[in-house]
Design a protein around this motif. Structure first.
Motif, mmCIF file in Angstrom:
data_model
loop_
_atom_site.group_PDB
_atom_site.id
_atom_site.type_symbol
_atom_site.label_atom_id
_atom_site.label_comp_id
_atom_site.label_asym_id
_atom_site.label_seq_id
_atom_site.Cartn_x
_atom_site.Cartn_y
_atom_site.Cartn_z
ATOM 1 N N PRO A 183 8.274 -10.101 -15.418
ATOM 2 C CA PRO A 183 7.606 -9.061 -16.206
ATOM 3 C C PRO A 183 8.598 -8.293 -17.066
ATOM 4 O O PRO A 183 9.807 -8.343 -16.846
ATOM 5 C CB PRO A 183 7.003 -8.150 -15.128
ATOM 6 N N ILE A 184 8.076 -7.540 -18.007
ATOM 7 C CA ILE A 184 8.931 -6.729 -18.880
ATOM 8 C C ILE A 184 8.987 -5.272 -18.415
ATOM 9 O O ILE A 184 9.763 -4.496 -18.934
ATOM 10 C CB ILE A 184 8.445 -6.796 -20.345
ATOM 11 N N TYR A 185 8.170 -4.907 -17.448
ATOM 12 C CA TYR A 185 8.137 -3.530 -16.962
ATOM 13 C C TYR A 185 9.048 -3.375 -15.741
ATOM 14 O O TYR A 185 9.354 -4.354 -15.055
ATOM 15 C CB TYR A 185 6.702 -3.129 -16.596
ATOM 16 N N PRO A 186 9.490 -2.146 -15.440
ATOM 17 C CA PRO A 186 10.295 -1.915 -14.241
ATOM 18 C C PRO A 186 9.480 -2.194 -12.981
ATOM 19 O O PRO A 186 8.273 -1.954 -12.941
ATOM 20 C CB PRO A 186 10.657 -0.429 -14.319
ATOM 21 N N MET A 187 10.146 -2.694 -11.958
ATOM 22 C CA MET A 187 9.465 -3.072 -10.714
ATOM 23 C C MET A 187 9.838 -2.123 -9.593
ATOM 24 O O MET A 187 11.007 -1.780 -9.438
ATOM 25 C CB MET A 187 9.853 -4.498 -10.339
ATOM 26 N N SER A 188 8.846 -1.709 -8.805
ATOM 27 C CA SER A 188 9.109 -0.833 -7.668
ATOM 28 C C SER A 188 9.012 -1.589 -6.348
ATOM 29 O O SER A 188 9.478 -1.098 -5.332
ATOM 30 C CB SER A 188 8.141 0.344 -7.661
ATOM 31 N N LEU A 189 8.414 -2.769 -6.355
ATOM 32 C CA LEU A 189 8.302 -3.564 -5.139
ATOM 33 C C LEU A 189 8.453 -5.036 -5.519
ATOM 34 O O LEU A 189 7.699 -5.545 -6.341
ATOM 35 C CB LEU A 189 6.959 -3.326 -4.454
ATOM 36 N N ASN B 12 0.826 -1.214 0.000
ATOM 37 C CA ASN B 12 0.000 0.000 0.000
ATOM 38 C C ASN B 12 0.860 1.264 0.000
ATOM 39 O O ASN B 12 0.530 2.246 -0.663
ATOM 40 C CB ASN B 12 -0.937 0.015 1.201
ATOM 41 N N ARG B 13 1.954 1.255 0.741
ATOM 42 C CA ARG B 13 2.808 2.435 0.879
ATOM 43 C C ARG B 13 3.578 2.744 -0.413
ATOM 44 O O ARG B 13 3.682 3.895 -0.823
ATOM 45 C CB ARG B 13 3.788 2.211 2.025
ATOM 46 N N PHE B 14 4.125 1.699 -1.034
ATOM 47 C CA PHE B 14 4.977 1.913 -2.199
ATOM 48 C C PHE B 14 4.254 1.675 -3.511
ATOM 49 O O PHE B 14 4.861 1.746 -4.567
ATOM 50 C CB PHE B 14 6.242 1.053 -2.098
ATOM 51 N N GLY B 15 2.970 1.412 -3.440
ATOM 52 C CA GLY B 15 2.148 1.301 -4.639
ATOM 53 C C GLY B 15 2.165 -0.079 -5.250
ATOM 54 O O GLY B 15 3.203 -0.715 -5.347
ATOM 55 N N PRO B 16 1.004 -0.552 -5.655
ATOM 56 C CA PRO B 16 0.919 -1.886 -6.235
ATOM 57 C C PRO B 16 1.414 -1.953 -7.678
ATOM 58 O O PRO B 16 1.664 -3.032 -8.181
ATOM 59 C CB PRO B 16 -0.573 -2.217 -6.154
ATOM 60 N N GLU B 17 1.561 -0.801 -8.354
ATOM 61 C CA GLU B 17 2.072 -0.856 -9.720
ATOM 62 C C GLU B 17 3.558 -1.181 -9.667
ATOM 63 O O GLU B 17 4.287 -0.697 -8.819
ATOM 64 C CB GLU B 17 1.835 0.455 -10.469
ATOM 65 N N GLY B 18 3.983 -2.026 -10.531
ATOM 66 C CA GLY B 18 5.366 -2.471 -10.520
ATOM 67 C C GLY B 18 5.643 -3.508 -9.452
ATOM 68 O O GLY B 18 6.781 -3.744 -9.091
ATOM 69 N N PHE B 19 4.597 -4.144 -8.950
ATOM 70 C CA PHE B 19 4.714 -5.166 -7.906
ATOM 71 C C PHE B 19 5.073 -6.502 -8.542
ATOM 72 O O PHE B 19 4.502 -6.888 -9.549
ATOM 73 C CB PHE B 19 3.381 -5.251 -7.154
ATOM 74 N N TYR B 20 6.034 -7.210 -7.956
ATOM 75 C CA TYR B 20 6.455 -8.503 -8.483
ATOM 76 C C TYR B 20 6.788 -9.442 -7.332
ATOM 77 O O TYR B 20 7.453 -9.053 -6.371
ATOM 78 C CB TYR B 20 7.680 -8.348 -9.382
ATOM 79 N N ARG B 21 6.330 -10.673 -7.430
ATOM 80 C CA ARG B 21 6.638 -11.705 -6.442
ATOM 81 C C ARG B 21 7.576 -12.720 -7.101
ATOM 82 O O ARG B 21 7.259 -13.260 -8.154
ATOM 83 C CB ARG B 21 5.357 -12.385 -5.958
ATOM 84 N N ILE B 22 8.728 -12.952 -6.473
ATOM 85 C CA ILE B 22 9.702 -13.909 -7.005
ATOM 86 C C ILE B 22 9.009 -15.253 -7.229
ATOM 87 O O ILE B 22 8.279 -15.734 -6.371
ATOM 88 C CB ILE B 22 10.891 -14.079 -6.028
ATOM 89 N N GLY B 23 9.245 -15.825 -8.387
ATOM 90 C CA GLY B 23 8.624 -17.100 -8.741
ATOM 91 C C GLY B 23 7.550 -16.937 -9.795
ATOM 92 O O GLY B 23 7.247 -17.873 -10.523
ATOM 93 N N ASP B 24 6.958 -15.737 -9.892
ATOM 94 C CA ASP B 24 5.991 -15.458 -10.948
ATOM 95 C C ASP B 24 6.749 -15.266 -12.253
ATOM 96 O O ASP B 24 7.968 -15.042 -12.239
ATOM 97 C CB ASP B 24 5.197 -14.177 -10.627
ATOM 98 N N PRO B 25 6.061 -15.329 -13.389
ATOM 99 C CA PRO B 25 6.754 -15.053 -14.661
ATOM 100 C C PRO B 25 7.378 -13.658 -14.636
ATOM 101 O O PRO B 25 6.776 -12.709 -14.133
ATOM 102 C CB PRO B 25 5.633 -15.135 -15.698
#
Length: 158
Positions: free
Chosen positions: A73-79, A58-71
């Motif tokens: 992504p091609i976009y930059p990640m913020s969390l 919630n604090r750092f925003g859900p956009e750019g969210f990535y969990r190790i083990g998922d495919p």
């Protein structure tokens, strides 16, 4: 996990860690005060670690969210959240996502003291030149890539 070593690590962490008042960084003090030590709301998970992860999302925003083990992504990640039982796989996957990890972002590493390999991974991450702030909460570690901040490592009671 060697349970005796885990408890020794925990005692060492408690003795060496600080509360929010032991920090000299306004960023870390505010994060500890408003996110880590904030009172629990009714709609939050009851487990401490899951509640903190939810708050950080919630604090750092859900956009750019990535969990190790998922495919990957091609976009930059913020969390980025790194959790799981296989320390070797986590280390390899962090290495693969690091180039896409956005400045100003946060990496959440769950299970810092689970085994020797996770502790080594934590130390390796802390030594990276692009890492500016790390917060060791024992059960998880927070890694920040912040522009204009002095490199500091904190141990906070959680």
């Amino acid at each position: 996990m060697n349970s005796f070593r885990f408890y020794v690590d925990y005692v060492i962490h408690v003795l060496a860690s600080h509360s929010r008042h032991g920090t000299h960084s306004p960023f870390v003090y505010q994060l500890v005060d408003e996110v880590i030590y904030a009172p629990r709301k009714l709609d939050e998970p009851s487990a401490k670690v899951q509640r903190l992860i939810s708050r950080l999302i919630n604090r750092f925003g859900p956009e750019g969210f990535y969990r190790i083990g998922d495919p990957l992504p091609i976009y930059p990640m913020s969390l980025v959240i790194a959790e799981g039982k296989d320390s070797e796989a986590i280390a390899m996957q962090i290495g693969r996502v690091w180039p896409q990890f956005r400045r100003g972002g946060v990496l959440i590493l769950v299970g810092l003291y689970r085994d020797r390999r996770m502790k080594e991974l934590w130390c390796t991450i802390q030594e990276r030149p692009d890492v500016t702030v790390t917060i060791d909460l024992f059960h998880l570690g927070l890694v920040f890539l912040r522009e204009g901040q002095a490199k500091e490592n904190f141990r906070i009671r959680f």
